[in-house]
Design a protein around this motif. Structure first.
Motif, PDB file in Angstrom:
ATOM      1  N   THR A  78      41.432 -29.206  45.938  1.00 36.93           N
ATOM      2  CA  THR A  78      42.102 -28.313  44.996  1.00 36.93           C
ATOM      3  C   THR A  78      41.604 -26.878  45.169  1.00 36.93           C
ATOM      4  N   SER A  79      40.313 -26.719  45.376  1.00 35.23           N
ATOM      5  CA  SER A  79      39.756 -25.381  45.584  1.00 35.23           C
ATOM      6  C   SER A  79      40.325 -24.744  46.843  1.00 35.23           C
ATOM      7  N   TRP A  80      40.459 -25.536  47.909  1.00 30.90           N
ATOM      8  CA  TRP A  80      41.034 -25.004  49.154  1.00 30.90           C
ATOM      9  C   TRP A  80      42.496 -24.622  48.967  1.00 30.90           C
ATOM     10  N   ILE A  81      43.236 -25.406  48.187  1.00 38.18           N
ATOM     11  CA  ILE A  81      44.649 -25.090  47.936  1.00 38.18           C
ATOM     12  C   ILE A  81      44.761 -23.788  47.150  1.00 38.18           C
ATOM     13  N   VAL A  82      43.944 -23.620  46.117  1.00 41.79           N
ATOM     14  CA  VAL A  82      43.969 -22.395  45.318  1.00 41.79           C
ATOM     15  C   VAL A  82      43.607 -21.189  46.181  1.00 41.79           C
ATOM     16  N   THR A  83      42.611 -21.349  47.043  1.00 37.02           N
ATOM     17  CA  THR A  83      42.216 -20.258  47.933  1.00 37.02           C
ATOM     18  C   THR A  83      43.330 -19.919  48.914  1.00 37.02           C
ATOM     19  N   GLY A  84      43.963 -20.943  49.483  1.00 36.74           N
ATOM     20  CA  GLY A  84      45.058 -20.715  50.428  1.00 36.74           C
ATOM     21  C   GLY A  84      46.256 -20.041  49.797  1.00 36.74           C
ATOM     22  N   VAL A  85      46.614 -20.464  48.600  1.00 40.49           N
ATOM     23  CA  VAL A  85      47.718 -19.828  47.891  1.00 40.49           C
ATOM     24  C   VAL A  85      47.369 -18.374  47.580  1.00 40.49           C
ATOM     25  N   GLY A  86      46.118 -18.131  47.224  1.00 40.49           N
ATOM     26  CA  GLY A  86      45.678 -16.758  46.958  1.00 40.49           C
ATOM     27  C   GLY A  86      45.790 -15.876  48.184  1.00 40.49           C
ATOM     28  N   VAL A  87      45.463 -16.414  49.354  1.00 42.91           N
ATOM     29  CA  VAL A  87      45.577 -15.644  50.593  1.00 42.91           C
ATOM     30  C   VAL A  87      47.041 -15.311  50.872  1.00 42.91           C
ATOM     31  N   VAL A  88      47.921 -16.281  50.669  1.00 44.25           N
ATOM     32  CA  VAL A  88      49.351 -16.043  50.902  1.00 44.25           C
ATOM     33  C   VAL A  88      49.877 -14.983  49.935  1.00 44.25           C
ATOM     34  N   VAL A  89      49.526 -15.099  48.659  1.00 45.64           N
ATOM     35  CA  VAL A  89      49.996 -14.139  47.655  1.00 45.64           C
ATOM     36  C   VAL A  89      49.433 -12.746  47.938  1.00 45.64           C
ATOM     37  N   ALA A  90      48.164 -12.670  48.345  1.00 46.13           N
ATOM     38  CA  ALA A  90      47.579 -11.371  48.675  1.00 46.13           C
ATOM     39  C   ALA A  90      48.294 -10.758  49.878  1.00 46.13           C
TER      40      ALA A  90
ATOM     41  N   ILE B  15      50.125  -7.461  42.870  1.00 47.38           N
ATOM     42  CA  ILE B  15      50.278  -8.787  43.483  1.00 47.38           C
ATOM     43  C   ILE B  15      49.073  -9.098  44.370  1.00 47.38           C
ATOM     44  N   THR B  16      48.603  -8.104  45.116  1.00 47.07           N
ATOM     45  CA  THR B  16      47.433  -8.300  45.975  1.00 47.07           C
ATOM     46  C   THR B  16      46.197  -8.627  45.139  1.00 47.07           C
ATOM     47  N   GLY B  17      46.004  -7.922  44.046  1.00 44.79           N
ATOM     48  CA  GLY B  17      44.873  -8.206  43.165  1.00 44.79           C
ATOM     49  C   GLY B  17      44.940  -9.594  42.568  1.00 44.79           C
ATOM     50  N   PHE B  18      46.140 -10.019  42.207  1.00 46.18           N
ATOM     51  CA  PHE B  18      46.331 -11.376  41.670  1.00 46.18           C
ATOM     52  C   PHE B  18      45.956 -12.411  42.717  1.00 46.18           C
ATOM     53  N   GLY B  19      46.384 -12.183  43.958  1.00 49.14           N
ATOM     54  CA  GLY B  19      46.052 -13.111  45.038  1.00 49.14           C
ATOM     55  C   GLY B  19      44.562 -13.128  45.335  1.00 49.14           C
TER      56      GLY B  19
END
Length: 54
Positions: free
Chosen positions: A6-18, A32-36
């Motif tokens: 789950t932590s890896w998924i959250v991190t990966g989604v954050g990278v995509v959003v950033a 949006i970058t800050g949110f990611g």
């Protein structure tokens, strides 16, 4: 699902959003970058949190 997964998924989604925020540009893109990036930080911090076993 494993907690570390789950932590890896959250991190990966954050990278995509950033990345999307960086490509957007402007004030909206900065938000949006800050949110990611916040998701990346929280995902990484969650990996180091000790798990509670029952």
């Amino acid at each position: 699902m494993n907690g570390k997964t789950t932590s890896w998924i959250v991190t990966g989604v954050g990278v995509v959003v950033a990345g999307v925020g960086y490509m957007t540009g402007g004030m909206i893109g900065a938000g949006i970058t800050g949110f990611g990036l916040a998701h990346v930080v929280l995902g990484i911090l969650d990996m180091f949190r000790p798990s509670v076993r029952n």
